[in-house]
Every structure is written in C-alpha cells, then in structure tokens.
Motif scaffolding. Sequence first.
Motif, short mmCIF file in Angstrom:
data_model
loop_
_atom_site.label_atom_id
_atom_site.label_comp_id
_atom_site.label_asym_id
_atom_site.label_seq_id
_atom_site.Cartn_x
_atom_site.Cartn_y
_atom_site.Cartn_z
N LEU A 144 0.82 -1.21 0.00
CA LEU A 144 0.00 0.00 0.00
C LEU A 144 0.85 1.26 0.00
O LEU A 144 0.62 2.18 -0.78
N LEU A 145 1.88 1.29 0.87
CA LEU A 145 2.68 2.50 1.03
C LEU A 145 3.69 2.70 -0.10
O LEU A 145 3.79 3.78 -0.68
N PHE A 146 4.43 1.64 -0.40
CA PHE A 146 5.54 1.78 -1.35
C PHE A 146 5.19 1.32 -2.76
O PHE A 146 5.76 1.83 -3.73
N GLY A 147 4.26 0.38 -2.87
CA GLY A 147 3.89 -0.10 -4.19
C GLY A 147 2.86 0.76 -4.87
O GLY A 147 3.00 1.13 -6.05
N SER A 182 9.88 -2.29 -9.09
CA SER A 182 10.20 -3.62 -8.55
C SER A 182 10.77 -4.54 -9.62
O SER A 182 10.54 -5.76 -9.60
N GLU A 183 11.51 -3.98 -10.57
CA GLU A 183 12.23 -4.74 -11.60
C GLU A 183 11.33 -5.66 -12.40
O GLU A 183 11.69 -6.80 -12.72
N GLY A 184 10.13 -5.18 -12.72
CA GLY A 184 9.21 -5.96 -13.54
C GLY A 184 8.47 -7.06 -12.80
O GLY A 184 7.72 -7.82 -13.42
N ILE A 185 8.66 -7.15 -11.50
CA ILE A 185 7.99 -8.17 -10.69
C ILE A 185 6.82 -7.51 -9.97
O ILE A 185 6.96 -6.39 -9.47
N PRO A 186 5.64 -8.13 -9.93
CA PRO A 186 4.54 -7.56 -9.15
C PRO A 186 5.00 -7.24 -7.72
O PRO A 186 5.61 -8.10 -7.06
N TYR A 187 4.71 -6.02 -7.26
CA TYR A 187 5.29 -5.58 -5.99
C TYR A 187 4.94 -6.48 -4.81
O TYR A 187 5.78 -6.69 -3.93
N PRO A 188 3.72 -7.02 -4.71
CA PRO A 188 3.41 -7.87 -3.54
C PRO A 188 4.38 -9.04 -3.39
O PRO A 188 4.89 -9.29 -2.29
#
Length: 299
Positions: free
Chosen positions: A89-92, A99-105
């Motif tokens: 929530l805060l950073f994503g 996040s280098e193409g990766i889903p942030y969660p």
Amino acid sequence: MTSEPFSTATEPGVTKTADSEHDSISSNTVVVIEPSKSWVGLRLRDVWQYRELLYFLTWRDVKVRYKQTLLGAAWAILQPLLTMLIFTLLFGLLARIKSEGIPYPIFAYSGLIVWVFFSNSVTNSGNSLVGSANLITKIYFPRMIIPAAAVAAGLVDLALAFVIQTVLMIYYHVHITWALTMIPVLVVLATGLALGVGMWLSALNVKYRDIRYAIPFLMQIWMFASPVIYPLSLLPEKWRWLLMLNPLTGIIQNFRVALFANEAFDWKSLGVSTLITVMVLTYSAFSFRRMEKQFADIV
C-alpha cells in the motif's frame, strides 16, 4: 565428563591403597573445572557430540514460542504477510517504487521472508543465553548450542512462510526455473549470518544487559539498509558498492533471482556476502568460546 581442562585434589588425611583406590577416587576426589588462560579452540567435536541436545532445544524453542497462543504457528505466516500488505500500500501503490518488472506484492514478500527469518533469529539467539540461565549454571554442554537452537527454530517459520510465497507465485503465474535450486544455498548462507550475529550478541548480552534493548534498534536500521522493500537498482550505480557491504544485500537480491529468474545471478554481491558471512561466523565463534568461560559466573 567435560572437555574443559580440570585438575583433581584429594581430601587431606586420606591414604590410598590398592584395595581402596577406587573408593578414594569416587568419594574423596574433588574435580575442579578451571578456565584456560588463553584463547581456546572451537572444539566443534563437542558440538557434534551434543547434537541430540541441539535437536531437543530447537523443538523446545518452537513449542515455547507458540504455546498458549491463539493462532499458534500461523504467526509465522501472518508476520511477513501483513507486513507485505502494508508495504504494498505505502511503497507499491502510493510511492510507486519500481520492482524490476515483478509484481510488488511478491517482490516485497520474497524479501520479507528472508528478513523476518534473519531478524527473528538474531533477536531470539541474542537473548537465548540470558533466558537459559538456569540450564547454563547446572550442567556442562557446549553453550554454542543455545543460540544455534534459536536460529534453527527460525527455519521452521521460514518453511511455513515459504508456502505463502509459493501460493503467490502461482497466483501471479511465475514460471519455475532451474534457478530455484539456489534457494537452499542462500538459506544456508542466511542461517550462517544469523548464527554469527546472534551468537556474538548473545555473548555480549550476558555481560552487558542493555544489549537486549539495542538489538531491536539494530534490526530496524538494518532492514532499511537492506533491499527488502526496494531493489538494488534503485540506488545510483556509483553507490551500490556501499550497499553490497551489507551481507544481506547479496542474499536477498539473489534470492529474488532464484525465485523469479528475472535476471542473471549477481555473483559479485553473492561472493561479498559469502566472504563477510564466513568472517562474521568465524570471529563470533572464537569470541563466543573466549567469553564462554565466564557465563556461569555472571549470567
């Protein structure tokens, strides 16, 4: 029988004969255990001889941690999972950290399961000797087993947390590759680093009781100095070497590569992490054995 150097002294006025020698030794001999006057060896053979004690202390720590708790071992999953939701929530979503193409969660969760394992292992092992004072003052065994058991107990939590990582990877359609075989190597490396730091802090905590207050503060700073919620590429290239001096950087960075195969392994950062981990573990082991002589007197 201990591996510590010892001397024997008999009670005055006792005359030994061939017939009464056995009785004299069993009833009139006083065994005095004395610390050596110089740096001692690691004596890892002693640790191996007491490996069953390591096993029982590990399971004791696991059971005590979740005894009389409402959710039990589910806390091993909830801690990184809830933290991941907050960071997402805060950073994503709000800060929109790349996040280098990766889903942030799953990017955040993959870093958090390594970090939570390391942080909890260091904290628990750092306080383990003081919490086992009654055991230390009563019987002899290699004291190194106590912080080692605290770290080994954290591996159970790591395994449980990794189940959620697998579920998230399936949900986000992450393809499994041969890079995943590096996971055990990285876990061993993280375990060695946690053992080295925790063992050293546990020895200091026996002598300086304010160490237990410093450990949470140290862990808080260490987390933000590690690429847990942000990628290494977020930093300018000229400053990345500074972050690589943190041994967790190479471990977490390559842990993500092993999971997602989004890039090649960073062997340079992994080599630095391995070298620093070996140095920390070696220094901590010798320092621990040196300070171990006074544990029973001041714990």
